[in-house]
Write a protein that holds these residues in place. Sequence first.
Motif, PDB file in Angstrom:
ATOM      1  N   ASN A 106       0.796  -0.991  -0.372  1.00 23.03           N
ATOM      2  CA  ASN A 106      -0.022  -0.065   0.220  1.00 23.03           C
ATOM      3  C   ASN A 106       1.066   0.995   0.049  1.00 23.03           C
ATOM      4  OD1 ASN A 106      -2.424  -1.317   0.678  1.00 23.03           O
ATOM      5  ND2 ASN A 106      -1.064  -1.887   2.074  1.00 23.03           N
ATOM      6  N   SER A 107       2.124   1.296   0.590  1.00 25.11           N
ATOM      7  CA  SER A 107       2.584   2.617   0.842  1.00 25.11           C
ATOM      8  C   SER A 107       4.298   2.698   0.554  1.00 25.11           C
ATOM      9  CB  SER A 107       2.766   3.249   2.251  1.00 25.11           C
ATOM     10  OG  SER A 107       3.282   1.965   2.423  1.00 25.11           O
ATOM     11  N   GLY A 108       5.131   3.303   0.652  1.00 29.63           N
ATOM     12  CA  GLY A 108       6.551   2.607   0.755  1.00 29.63           C
ATOM     13  C   GLY A 108       6.941   2.011   2.001  1.00 29.63           C
ATOM     14  N   ALA A 109       6.798   2.738   2.929  1.00 26.27           N
ATOM     15  CA  ALA A 109       7.763   2.093   4.222  1.00 26.27           C
ATOM     16  C   ALA A 109       6.729   0.424   4.491  1.00 26.27           C
ATOM     17  CB  ALA A 109       6.049   2.895   5.074  1.00 26.27           C
ATOM     18  N   GLU A 110       5.643   0.408   3.700  1.00 17.60           N
ATOM     19  CA  GLU A 110       5.092  -1.104   3.919  1.00 17.60           C
ATOM     20  C   GLU A 110       6.374  -1.702   3.282  1.00 17.60           C
ATOM     21  OE1 GLU A 110       1.472  -1.989   2.902  1.00 17.60           O
ATOM     22  OE2 GLU A 110       1.609  -4.266   2.776  1.00 17.60           O
ATOM     23  N   ALA A 134      19.578   8.732   5.395  1.00 20.41           N
ATOM     24  CA  ALA A 134      18.707   7.920   4.554  1.00 20.41           C
ATOM     25  C   ALA A 134      17.018   7.882   5.176  1.00 20.41           C
ATOM     26  CB  ALA A 134      19.322   6.303   4.429  1.00 20.41           C
ATOM     27  N   TYR A 135      16.192   8.232   4.389  1.00 19.11           N
ATOM     28  CA  TYR A 135      14.740   7.959   4.081  1.00 19.11           C
ATOM     29  C   TYR A 135      14.082   6.852   4.341  1.00 19.11           C
ATOM     30  CZ  TYR A 135      10.320   8.587   6.131  1.00 19.11           C
ATOM     31  OH  TYR A 135       8.797   9.005   5.847  1.00 19.11           O
ATOM     32  N   HIS A 136      13.403   6.291   4.509  1.00 18.80           N
ATOM     33  CA  HIS A 136      12.532   5.174   3.835  1.00 18.80           C
ATOM     34  C   HIS A 136      11.145   4.451   4.537  1.00 18.80           C
ATOM     35  CE1 HIS A 136      16.339   3.747   2.069  1.00 18.80           C
ATOM     36  NE2 HIS A 136      16.799   3.404   3.436  1.00 18.80           N
ATOM     37  N   GLY A 137      11.138   5.638   4.990  1.00 18.36           N
ATOM     38  CA  GLY A 137       9.528   5.481   6.301  1.00 18.36           C
ATOM     39  C   GLY A 137       9.611   5.653   7.306  1.00 18.36           C
ATOM     40  N   SER A 138       8.311   5.155   7.204  1.00 18.96           N
ATOM     41  CA  SER A 138       7.984   5.990   9.101  1.00 18.96           C
ATOM     42  C   SER A 138       7.579   4.748   9.908  1.00 18.96           C
ATOM     43  CB  SER A 138       6.922   7.015   9.115  1.00 18.96           C
ATOM     44  OG  SER A 138       7.275   7.843  10.068  1.00 18.96           O
ATOM     45  N   PHE A 218      17.058  -1.594  -3.642  1.00 14.96           N
ATOM     46  CA  PHE A 218      17.617  -0.336  -4.137  1.00 14.96           C
ATOM     47  C   PHE A 218      16.012   0.050  -3.489  1.00 14.96           C
ATOM     48  CE2 PHE A 218      21.382  -0.282  -7.819  1.00 14.96           C
ATOM     49  CZ  PHE A 218      21.810   0.254  -6.748  1.00 14.96           C
ATOM     50  N   ASP A 219      16.243   1.113  -2.811  1.00 10.27           N
ATOM     51  CA  ASP A 219      14.587   2.136  -2.599  1.00 10.27           C
ATOM     52  C   ASP A 219      14.282   2.721  -3.469  1.00 10.27           C
ATOM     53  OD1 ASP A 219      13.118   3.617  -2.017  1.00 10.27           O
ATOM     54  OD2 ASP A 219      13.319   3.752   0.224  1.00 10.27           O
ATOM     55  N   GLU A 220      13.712   2.510  -4.738  1.00  6.50           N
ATOM     56  CA  GLU A 220      13.903   3.708  -5.841  1.00  6.50           C
ATOM     57  C   GLU A 220      11.898   4.322  -5.658  1.00  6.50           C
ATOM     58  OE1 GLU A 220      15.111   3.375  -9.417  1.00  6.50           O
ATOM     59  OE2 GLU A 220      16.487   2.433  -9.473  1.00  6.50           O
ATOM     60  N   ILE A 221      11.972   4.533  -4.217  1.00  3.14           N
ATOM     61  CA  ILE A 221      10.935   4.739  -4.513  1.00  3.14           C
ATOM     62  C   ILE A 221      10.048   6.751  -4.689  1.00  3.14           C
ATOM     63  CG2 ILE A 221       9.028   5.459  -2.168  1.00  3.14           C
ATOM     64  CD1 ILE A 221      10.125   2.631  -1.370  1.00  3.14           C
ATOM     65  N   GLN A 222      11.681   7.044  -4.160  1.00  3.51           N
ATOM     66  CA  GLN A 222      11.091   8.540  -4.760  1.00  3.51           C
ATOM     67  C   GLN A 222      11.703   8.761  -6.772  1.00  3.51           C
ATOM     68  OE1 GLN A 222      12.612  12.922  -3.316  1.00  3.51           O
ATOM     69  NE2 GLN A 222      11.849  11.287  -1.567  1.00  3.51           N
ATOM     70  N   THR A 223      12.741   7.497  -6.862  1.00  2.00           N
ATOM     71  CA  THR A 223      13.769   7.701  -7.792  1.00  2.00           C
ATOM     72  C   THR A 223      12.930   6.941  -9.101  1.00  2.00           C
ATOM     73  OG1 THR A 223      14.849   6.300  -7.379  1.00  2.00           O
ATOM     74  CG2 THR A 223      15.681   8.045  -7.022  1.00  2.00           C
ATOM     75  N   ALA A 247       7.331   2.972  -4.766  1.00  2.93           N
ATOM     76  CA  ALA A 247       6.183   3.290  -4.595  1.00  2.93           C
ATOM     77  C   ALA A 247       5.821   4.487  -5.042  1.00  2.93           C
ATOM     78  CB  ALA A 247       5.649   3.418  -2.828  1.00  2.93           C
ATOM     79  N   LYS A 248       5.127   5.576  -4.617  1.00  9.75           N
ATOM     80  CA  LYS A 248       4.871   7.141  -4.988  1.00  9.75           C
ATOM     81  C   LYS A 248       3.977   7.025  -6.283  1.00  9.75           C
ATOM     82  CE  LYS A 248       8.575   9.648  -1.475  1.00  9.75           C
ATOM     83  NZ  LYS A 248       7.193  10.254  -0.496  1.00  9.75           N
ATOM     84  N   ALA A 249       5.123   7.910  -7.089  1.00 12.92           N
ATOM     85  CA  ALA A 249       4.114   7.447  -8.393  1.00 12.92           C
ATOM     86  C   ALA A 249       4.233   5.968  -9.362  1.00 12.92           C
ATOM     87  CB  ALA A 249       5.590   7.939  -9.445  1.00 12.92           C
TER      88      ALA A 249
HETATM   89  N1  PLP Z   1      11.735   5.988   0.489  1.00 12.89           N
HETATM   90  C1  PLP Z   1      11.679   6.437   0.337  1.00 12.89           C
HETATM   91  C2  PLP Z   1      13.075   6.888  -0.394  1.00 12.89           C
HETATM   92  C3  PLP Z   1      11.204   8.245   0.258  1.00 12.89           C
HETATM   93  O1  PLP Z   1      11.070   9.078  -0.260  1.00 12.89           O
HETATM   94  C4  PLP Z   1       9.382   8.679   0.963  1.00 12.89           C
HETATM   95  C5  PLP Z   1       9.205   8.740   1.031  1.00 12.89           C
HETATM   96  O2  PLP Z   1       9.177   9.634   1.185  1.00 12.89           O
HETATM   97  C6  PLP Z   1       9.347   6.640   1.487  1.00 12.89           C
HETATM   98  C7  PLP Z   1      10.510   5.618   0.998  1.00 12.89           C
HETATM   99  C8  PLP Z   1       7.994   5.988   2.815  1.00 12.89           C
HETATM  100  O3  PLP Z   1       7.230   5.613   1.821  1.00 12.89           O
HETATM  101  P1  PLP Z   1       6.095   6.079   2.029  1.00 12.89           P
HETATM  102  O4  PLP Z   1       5.153   7.941   2.612  1.00 12.89           O
HETATM  103  O5  PLP Z   1       4.932   6.050   1.056  1.00 12.89           O
HETATM  104  O6  PLP Z   1       5.648   5.226   3.292  1.00 12.89           O
END
Ligand code: PLP
Length: 396
Positions: A106-110, A134-138, A218-223, A247-249
Amino acid sequence: MEILRKQFLSHVGQTSDSPLMIEVARAEGIYFYAPDGKRYVDLIAGVSVSNVGHGNPAVVEAVCAQARDYMHIMVYGEMIERPQVRYATAIASLLPAPLESIYFVNSGAEAVEGALKLAKRHTHRTEIISFQNAYHGSTHGSMSVMGGETFVGAYRPLLPDTRKLRYNRFEDLTQITERTACVLVEPVQGESGVNPPAPGFLEALRQRCTETGALLIFDEIQTGFGRTGAMFALQRYGVTPDIVCLAKALGGGMPLGAFVSSNAIMSGLQSDPPLGHITTFGGHPVCCAAGLAALNYIQEHDLATQAEPKGALFEALLRDHPAVREIRRSGLLLAVELGSSERLFRAMALLKEAGYLSDWFLFCDTAFRISPPLTITEEQIRECCADIRTQVLDQL
Ligand code: PLP
């Protein structure tokens, strides 16, 4: 209007200490509009979500058609749902082998949670390595691999056996060993304030992971989806990881995430015990239909290829302004460095006044973000930069 603002603050759970508080009436292309008709240019695309522009007719049509056919039927992975299968097949066709099996969430964090679990299952190891800033979610798992203490400390204890390396520091890679289950990296760090990889860094990381048997994630959630000038940054930088998080796009404006791997690795979630990851809504048919329509749009309009020259044009039109210290960039993902948070906060207020939505970065409050929909035209870029120079940068 005033009542709505009060209700927003009283009844919509707040985590920002200074929300933007702009009411949105409608959105189209690179613009969104307040109820009084004020137009804003969306310079961040919902943080790299709206790559095909707001209200893209192809996406809206796909959403409506799929909603009419069916929405949620059953938890993920039981039924054959055409939009999900078609979207997974399309993504697999764009990724290098053996990245062929897409698990929708459902989301990037998941997506990050799923990828970390998959790496532990596959390697039977526990150490997880990620990078500073690094940011990978919350969520708890994704916060455990977050590379900045400010947002994390209050939530300890988190996952044990995690380690943070310095991004782009080749000498740190020796800390990846036979104990390491996986190394999670953003191919271009986003929330650190846009930091592309040093030449050879991702290759060296790949090599060290292969030597030690650690999985490279690779976290390609933003890229992903054209942002850095290729459909995925892994293609731009020529390195194939073992798992990719999306995720995201991915959802074309609808909520959708995914982790992608080979069938051999993904099968680890299927037995002993089965149901290694469970989601009710993951891969929702309406979100998959929207994502597929957006992906087709990116391909048909060659938006990924255009991201590089469009980003370069932004850079060329802003970098010589005396208020700009530096521009860090990969494709159409830019950080405009102003050198101090005071100047940045003043710039944010001026941008908002001038009708521009921007943002700073979780781990960098001295630069503002430019990552508009990839559909932005050359003429619109020139207009944006002229406004930013006169109405924002000249006033600092
Ligand atoms: N990974 C990266 C690189 C992000 O930029 C983000 C969100 O900004 C996430 C993971 C987390 O995605 P989400 O907010 O959909 O959980």
